[in-house]
Design an enzyme around this catalytic site. Structure first.
Site, PDB file in Angstrom:
ATOM      1  N   TYR A   1      13.123 -72.134 -74.496  1.00 45.32           N
ATOM      2  CA  TYR A   1      13.087 -72.766 -75.612  1.00 45.32           C
ATOM      3  C   TYR A   1      11.096 -72.330 -76.907  1.00 45.32           C
ATOM      4  CZ  TYR A   1      17.798 -73.219 -76.190  1.00 45.32           C
ATOM      5  OH  TYR A   1      19.441 -73.265 -75.887  1.00 45.32           O
TER       6      TYR A   1
ATOM      7  N   LYS B   1      18.606 -79.117 -62.762  1.00 48.22           N
ATOM      8  CA  LYS B   1      18.469 -78.466 -62.096  1.00 48.22           C
ATOM      9  C   LYS B   1      17.245 -78.016 -61.037  1.00 48.22           C
ATOM     10  CE  LYS B   1      21.593 -75.148 -60.546  1.00 48.22           C
ATOM     11  NZ  LYS B   1      22.928 -75.588 -59.458  1.00 48.22           N
TER      12      LYS B   1
ATOM     13  N   ASP C   1      24.629 -78.388 -63.406  1.00 49.18           N
ATOM     14  CA  ASP C   1      26.057 -78.032 -63.334  1.00 49.18           C
ATOM     15  C   ASP C   1      27.575 -78.588 -62.624  1.00 49.18           C
ATOM     16  OD1 ASP C   1      24.659 -77.470 -60.798  1.00 49.18           O
ATOM     17  OD2 ASP C   1      26.096 -76.161 -59.657  1.00 49.18           O
TER      18      ASP C   1
ATOM     19  N   ASP D   1      21.746 -77.896 -74.516  1.00 50.24           N
ATOM     20  CA  ASP D   1      22.109 -77.224 -75.321  1.00 50.24           C
ATOM     21  C   ASP D   1      23.460 -76.647 -75.096  1.00 50.24           C
ATOM     22  OD1 ASP D   1      22.812 -75.728 -76.870  1.00 50.24           O
ATOM     23  OD2 ASP D   1      21.151 -74.025 -77.326  1.00 50.24           O
TER      24      ASP D   1
END
Length: 469
Positions: free
Chosen positions: A159, A229, A329, A353
């Protein structure tokens, strides 16, 4: 500069901050942006609820002095541009504000007004509490298990907007540098790739995680989960995880325990004579297949945990805040299948998000999901509806104002006006439980066979909440 000036209400006073503590007068000036599309409808509904709750809670001794400022389509149509300097100046001066949904400008330049406000004011925490309200239709079997607070880093990650389009000289130059100077050979299609950069800093990560830990300790929450992640992006998302564990261990050692430490301490309680190697196997099942150096590293971790016995042993760790982590995930699956295992979540920008909207879907969707953007160090905060502008419903007095109402509740809690916030929460619960709802909930309730549903307009829903205060 646009040439516009904002005149604050004469009876209002500024919120200030001293030694990290907000000082809130009885009549604080609060800037607001009503928003685009459905923004005016939901703002008119929300402000009546907020004012009524404050009046009832404090018997007229406190009152918010609202100051309208402009951004988005309304501002553009007034000839002020999409985000006037004066609007930013007002939020800087008065510290705390609230806004409805804003249109994303079409064309070049500013990518998002919401992102611009967050970055200009360094609102590094995107705070998204998600809880189930009884009676709200849900697509999952046990929505009542959802009670999570998401701390999403708000200023870094992709972002930051550091990217270049495919085929541009800048993209070509950067790709060439990566290939020739840095030896990067993993860009599959270098001549047709757009390319971006993902900054994740120690400072940015630690201040976000610090805010999450402080919140969890203050509110008696049971755990903070670092969502990342890092199994793939080892030096950005993986570093976020490592910095989080490091911060908790250094700054909050007497009040926190990591998940791996909890495993060692629990096994030690079951068997005080358990060998170090077995404790190592409890946190690394593949311990026996590791290299000698790797095994030494795990044993060193076990020894560091054993050294905590005076402060954390004999079950004392069970009363401490648990710090754990989860791959992004897997998290998106487990917030559905194991919702009660998540409490406070701290995560990077993009993960946050995704997670915010995915979890909100379990408890009624983003139409009733609140949000706040906060810099806990300067005191600056802007609370906001988390959904879009929905222009096709503009001026129809139709949509659910729940998101901006609950964002106002967050704002009241931030100001320390918890009595007024509690009144709204309880009233909203009663209103929805009474099956008096806007069209979005009415449609879903009827589809589920709920009887006695009364469909209300946006303004009527606010009326009902005020009556139920």
């Amino acid at each position: 500069m646009s040439g516009i000036s904002f005149t604050a209400p004469a009876d209002g006073a500024k919120i200030t901050i001293r030694n990290g503590m907000l000082r809130v007068p009885d009549r604080p000036v609060i800037p607001f942006i009503e928003g685009d599309g459905t923004g005016p409808d939901i703002w008119r509904a929300a402000v009546r609820v907020l004012d009524a709750a404050v009046s009832k809670a404090y018997g007229g001794a406190r009152k918010i002095e609202w100051l309208e400022v402009f951004a988005g389509e309304k501002s553009f149509n007034m000839g002020l541009g999409w985000l006037p300097d004066e609007t930013l100046a007002a939020f800087r001066e008065y510290l705390v504000g609230i806004k409805g949904p804003l249109t994303t400008p079409i064309g070049g330049g500013m990518r998002s007004l919401n992102v611009a406000l967050r970055q200009e004011l360094d609102l590094y925490v995107c705070l998204r509490p998600v809880r189930y309200i009884r009676g709200v239709p849900s697509p999952v079997k046990r929505p009542e298990l959802v009670d999570m607070v998401i701390f999403r880093e708000n200023t870094e990650d992709i972002y930051a907007g550091i990217e270049w389009a495919e085929g541009t000289p800048e993209a070509k130059k950067l790709i060439e540098f990566l290939r020739q100077e840095m030896g990067v050979g993993k860009i599959r299609f270098p001549t047709t790739s757009g390319i971006g950069i993902k900054p994740v800093s120690r400072e940015g990560s630690e201040r976000l995680i610090e805010a999450a830990v402080e919140y969890a300790l203050k509110h008696g929450r049971k755990s903070v989960t670092l969502v990342h992640k890092g199994n793939i992006m080892k030096f950005t998302e993986g570093a976020f995880k490592s910095w989080g564990y490091g911060l908790a261990a250094s700054a909050y050692r007497d009040r926190t325990v990591s998940q791996r430490e909890s495993w060692v301490l629990a096994n030690l309680e079951k068997d005080p004579a358990i060998p170090r190697e077995d404790l190592a196997r409890s946190i690394e099942p593949g311990f026996d297949s590791m290299t000698p150096a790797q095994r030494d590293g795990v044993l060193a971790e076990v020894d560091a945990t054993l050294a905590l016995r005076p402060t954390h042993g004999d079950g004392k760790w069970r009363k401490m805040l648990l710090i754990k982590d989860s791959i992004a995930d897997i998290t998106l699956q487990q917030v559905i299948t194991r919702a009660d295992e998540f409490d406070v979540i701290a995560t990077t920008n993009l993960n946050g998000d995704y997670l915010s909207d995915a979890i909100a879907a379990q408890v009624g969707g983003i139409g009733i999901a609140p949000g706040g953007n906060i810099n806990y160090r300067t005191g600056h905060a802007i609370f906001e509806a988390t959904h879009g502008t929905a222009p096709k419903y503009a001026n129809l007095d139709k949509v659910n104002p729940g998101s901006v109402i609950l964002s106002g509740v967050m704002m009241l809690e931030y100001l320390g006006w918890s009595e007024a916030a509690g009144l709204i929460n309880a009233s909203l619960d009663r209103t929805i439980a009474g099956r008096k709802v806007t069209y979005d909930f009415a449609r879903l309730m009827r589809a589920e066979g709920v009887e006695g549903v009364v469909e209300l307009r946006c303004s009527e829903f606010a009326d009902e909440i005020v009556r139920n205060l």
